[in-house]
Design an enzyme around this catalytic site. Structure first.
Site, PDB file in Angstrom:
ATOM      1  N   GLU A  66       0.884  -1.180   0.000  1.00  0.00           N
ATOM      2  CA  GLU A  66       0.000   0.000   0.000  1.00  0.00           C
ATOM      3  C   GLU A  66       0.911   1.216   0.000  1.00  0.00           C
ATOM      4  O   GLU A  66       1.540   1.517   1.015  1.00  0.00           O
ATOM      5  CB  GLU A  66      -0.892  -0.015   1.253  1.00  0.00           C
ATOM      6  CG  GLU A  66      -1.758  -1.262   1.405  1.00  0.00           C
ATOM      7  CD  GLU A  66      -2.910  -1.307   0.426  1.00  0.00           C
ATOM      8  OE1 GLU A  66      -3.207  -0.272  -0.199  1.00  0.00           O
ATOM      9  OE2 GLU A  66      -3.511  -2.385   0.270  1.00  0.00           O
ATOM     10  N   CYS A 124      -2.615   9.192   2.632  1.00  0.00           N
ATOM     11  CA  CYS A 124      -2.220   8.636   1.327  1.00  0.00           C
ATOM     12  C   CYS A 124      -3.291   8.913   0.282  1.00  0.00           C
ATOM     13  O   CYS A 124      -2.989   9.195  -0.869  1.00  0.00           O
ATOM     14  CB  CYS A 124      -1.953   7.149   1.456  1.00  0.00           C
ATOM     15  SG  CYS A 124      -3.318   6.237   2.166  1.00  0.00           S
TER      16      CYS A 124
HETATM   17  P1  NAD Z   1       8.279   5.067   4.624  1.00  0.00           P
HETATM   18  O1  NAD Z   1       8.305   4.287   3.371  1.00  0.00           O
HETATM   19  O2  NAD Z   1       9.389   6.000   4.896  1.00  0.00           O
HETATM   20  O3  NAD Z   1       8.217   4.084   5.889  1.00  0.00           O
HETATM   21  C1  NAD Z   1       7.203   3.116   6.036  1.00  0.00           C
HETATM   22  C2  NAD Z   1       7.684   2.019   6.980  1.00  0.00           C
HETATM   23  O4  NAD Z   1       8.784   1.349   6.357  1.00  0.00           O
HETATM   24  C3  NAD Z   1       8.205   2.524   8.320  1.00  0.00           C
HETATM   25  O5  NAD Z   1       7.827   1.619   9.330  1.00  0.00           O
HETATM   26  C4  NAD Z   1       9.709   2.492   8.136  1.00  0.00           C
HETATM   27  O6  NAD Z   1      10.412   2.316   9.349  1.00  0.00           O
HETATM   28  C5  NAD Z   1       9.878   1.275   7.250  1.00  0.00           C
HETATM   29  N1  NAD Z   1      11.109   1.254   6.457  1.00  0.00           N
HETATM   30  C6  NAD Z   1      11.809   2.298   5.955  1.00  0.00           C
HETATM   31  N2  NAD Z   1      12.900   1.835   5.282  1.00  0.00           N
HETATM   32  C7  NAD Z   1      12.872   0.489   5.368  1.00  0.00           C
HETATM   33  C8  NAD Z   1      13.701  -0.566   4.876  1.00  0.00           C
HETATM   34  N3  NAD Z   1      14.800  -0.320   4.166  1.00  0.00           N
HETATM   35  N4  NAD Z   1      13.359  -1.832   5.143  1.00  0.00           N
HETATM   36  C9  NAD Z   1      12.234  -2.102   5.834  1.00  0.00           C
HETATM   37  N5  NAD Z   1      11.424  -1.171   6.347  1.00  0.00           N
HETATM   38  C10 NAD Z   1      11.724   0.116   6.103  1.00  0.00           C
HETATM   39  O7  NAD Z   1       6.856   5.784   4.634  1.00  0.00           O
HETATM   40  P2  NAD Z   1       6.285   6.790   5.723  1.00  0.00           P
HETATM   41  O8  NAD Z   1       6.993   8.086   5.583  1.00  0.00           O
HETATM   42  O9  NAD Z   1       6.251   6.135   7.048  1.00  0.00           O
HETATM   43  O10 NAD Z   1       4.769   6.955   5.232  1.00  0.00           O
HETATM   44  C11 NAD Z   1       4.385   7.886   4.291  1.00  0.00           C
HETATM   45  C12 NAD Z   1       4.207   7.221   2.956  1.00  0.00           C
HETATM   46  O11 NAD Z   1       3.333   6.129   3.085  1.00  0.00           O
HETATM   47  C13 NAD Z   1       3.547   8.140   1.932  1.00  0.00           C
HETATM   48  O12 NAD Z   1       4.147   7.943   0.687  1.00  0.00           O
HETATM   49  C14 NAD Z   1       2.108   7.664   1.903  1.00  0.00           C
HETATM   50  O13 NAD Z   1       1.412   7.933   0.711  1.00  0.00           O
HETATM   51  C15 NAD Z   1       2.286   6.200   2.117  1.00  0.00           C
HETATM   52  N6  NAD Z   1       1.068   5.624   2.656  1.00  0.00           N
HETATM   53  C16 NAD Z   1       0.341   4.799   1.878  1.00  0.00           C
HETATM   54  C17 NAD Z   1      -0.852   4.281   2.349  1.00  0.00           C
HETATM   55  C18 NAD Z   1      -1.716   3.382   1.506  1.00  0.00           C
HETATM   56  O14 NAD Z   1      -2.574   2.745   2.075  1.00  0.00           O
HETATM   57  N7  NAD Z   1      -1.515   3.303   0.220  1.00  0.00           N
HETATM   58  C19 NAD Z   1      -1.289   4.605   3.634  1.00  0.00           C
HETATM   59  C20 NAD Z   1      -0.501   5.456   4.399  1.00  0.00           C
HETATM   60  C21 NAD Z   1       0.677   5.960   3.911  1.00  0.00           C
END
Ligand code: NAD
Length: 535
Positions: free
Chosen positions: A246, A280
């Protein structure tokens, strides 16, 4: 866009979390390393054999009790979510808690129905069989969650996985660790055995990466940015681990000339600004028919001007992550430098403590500006006029993202036609955001906004392996096509009979069907006659 959590100088294995709205320290957690993550996965694996044997009635009873635990203490839980995100308590109650309570109720009522074996029609040429398929839990599901709706976006997939009989390892965003921990607390207070949910605390680089590389994961559910999602997907693919992703979005709302402009203005302001725009499926671009453009812009600006940033119910909460705030500032600067106009907002109030960014309306943007092409994830509403629906749909679809969208119109036929043409996972007509809140609707994106979906009947089945079964109860020694095949002395005859049977059953041409039927009777008669004569 995760901020590296601050490690303690005297103990690098711990990190602090601060309230983005006030700057006060609100949590101190362990930065879990590979060994900690491996133990969590091993614990989930151990618990899986017992948990997967529980009945759906037992699991559904836990969902019901979890709804009681959460609803009876919702203000305290909302307070915890609010303190680590900077959103108001009301926002936490509405978006994080209410949507999850509703999902609990939904799966409590429907999980058994959705997961019971499905009987299907057999094959015409294989009589006497009962055929059905059944849903088996995948095993250990890793769930990696973001910080924007930290409770519901973790609890929703986790509860779907658990109800389907899996155990889970949860990795909340480091900023919103407490949301992961309260979810575990609520479920265990409701009677979920310890070890079904294991929370690993830490950042993406150390803890998240260790989870991606841990042995023993059977599925990964990732919610976060498209950039990190690509890494997650690649690592999972190398190990053939199924994923649901997602990811990010750049959602568009199209306002047609015959829309109810008051509703459209209120809708796009809510869609663009709720949760400080960190949604999102938030509205990131508003496309308006040129004939009503001025009127809509005026209504939106008036409404935005009446809003206040702050921590009280109804106010716009603070943003959560400093790097995300910087992205918003950078996009506004890029747009203004290239000629766009800010009608309201655009500059943070230096008097206000915390990561507040004012709701901002921006016009005269061009397609080469970052605000038009990149995800903003902040309280920004760019408004753009269009001349034809063709043009609006083209602008909307000219994106790498495809999460959600909205159409405002009084002409429902036109609204449905536009909704059909938008290349997104969902569309709201005369509404924003709410497809997520309808538990029966699958939720997910297309293009670079995601892979797969959850919620609804398909959403709980997504956490299972499908096993197909046939049963044959007649006490026959063998099938006619098992060796030795009867009449092997006359193989051509058998083939002719089979070819005629195919035509009778499958041909769409009535004449060929009829002629094949008479051929079938004739060839069968020949075989019988040969047998009768003993050759
Ligand atoms: P992010 O990708 O920075 O982090 C998401 C999660 O991934 C966090 O728990 C983070 O610690 C983890 N993570 C980061 N690097 C990693 C790695 N190398 N290996 C494993 N895990 C890792 O995203 P964010 O800033 O937390 O959230 C915002 C983003 O999420 C926006 O782009 C938003 O659109 C998206 N989002 C999407 C949905 C959806 O349902 N489509 C919902 C909410 C947020």
């Amino acid at each position: 866009m995760e901020m590296e959590p601050l490690n303690r100088v005297d103990n690098p294995e711990e990190f602090f979390i601060f309230n983005p709205a006030t700057g006060e320290e609100v949590g101190k957690y362990k930065l879990m390393n590979r060994q900690d993550v491996d133990s969590a996965v091993a614990r989930s694996r151990e618990t899986f054999s017992n948990w997967s044997e529980t009945t759906l009635e037992e699991r559904q009873a836990i969902l019901g009790r979890a709804a009681s635990v959460l609803s009876e203490d919702s203000e305290r839980y909302a307070d915890i979510i609010s303190r680590e995100t900077g959103k108001t308590r009301l926002d936490a109650m509405l978006a994080d808690i209410f949507s999850f309570l509703d999902l609990l109720k939904y799966y409590k009522k429907n999980a058994k129905k959705f997961l019971k074996p499905v009987k299907v029609k057999g094959n015409l040429l294989l009589p006497g069989r009962k055929s059905y398929y059944m849903f088996e839990p995948k095993g250990v599901v890793g769930i990696i969650a973001p910080w924007n709706y930290p409770f519901t976006l973790m609890a929703g997939p986790a509860v779907s996985a658990i109800t389907a009989g899996n155990t889970v390892v949860l990795k909340p965003s480091s900023q919103t660790t407490a949301s992961g921990l309260i979810f575990k607390e609520i479920m265990e207070k409701a009677g979920l055995p310890e070890g079904v949910i294991n929370v690993v605390t830490g950042n993406g680089k150390t803890t998240g990466q260790a989870l991606l590389e841990a042995d023993g994961l059977d599925m990964l559910f990732f919610t976060g940015s498209t950039a990190v999602g690509k890494t997650v997907n690649r690592l999972a693919a190398e190990r053939m681990i199924p994923v649901i992703m997602e990811l990010g979005g750049k959602d568009v709302a199209i306002v047609t000339k015959n829309a109810n402009l008051d509703r459209a203005a209120h809708g796009v302001v809510w869609g663009g600004i709720t949760n400080s725009g960190q949604t999102c499926i938030g509205t990131e671009l508003v496309l308006v028919d040129r004939s009503v453009y001025d009127a809509l812009v005026k209504k939106v600006v008036t409404l935005v001007d009446s809003l206040k940033s702050g921590s009280r119910a109804g106010e716009i909460g603070s943003m959560t992550m400093r790097p995300q705030l910087r992205i918003v500032e950078d996009q506004v600067k890029d747009a203004v430098d290239k000629g766009a106009k800010v009608l309201t907002g655009g500059i943070s109030n230096p008097e206000q403590k915390g990561m507040y960014y004012p709701p901002t309306v921006i016009v005269d943007t061009r397609p080469d500006m970052k605000v038009r092409t990149e995800e903003t994830f902040g309280p920004l509403i760019p408004i753009i006029p269009y001349d034809t629906i063709e043009e609006a749909v083209r602008i909307a679809n000219n994106s790498n993202y495809g999460l959600s969208g909205a159409v405002f119109t009084r002409d429902m036929v036109a609204g449905r036609a536009i909704a059909k043409r938008l290349k997104t996972g969902s569309v709201n007509i005369n509404d924003v955001l709410i497809t997520y809140a309808v538990p029966d609707l699958p939720f997910g994106g297309v293009k670079q906004s995601g892979v797969g979906s959850y919620h609804g009947k398909s959403g709980i089945r997504a956490f299972t392996n499908i096993k197909s079964i046939t049963e044959f109860k007649w006490d026959f020694k063998k099938e006619i096509y098992w060796y030795p095949i009867p009449g092997m002395g006359e193989p051509e005859l058998r083939e002719k009979i089979l070819a005629a049977a195919f035509r009778v059953i499958f041909s769409g041409n009535l004449f060929k069907k009829l002629s094949a039927s008479s051929r079938l009777v004739w060839e069968s008669w020949k075989i019988r006659r040969k047998r009768h004569r003993g050759f």
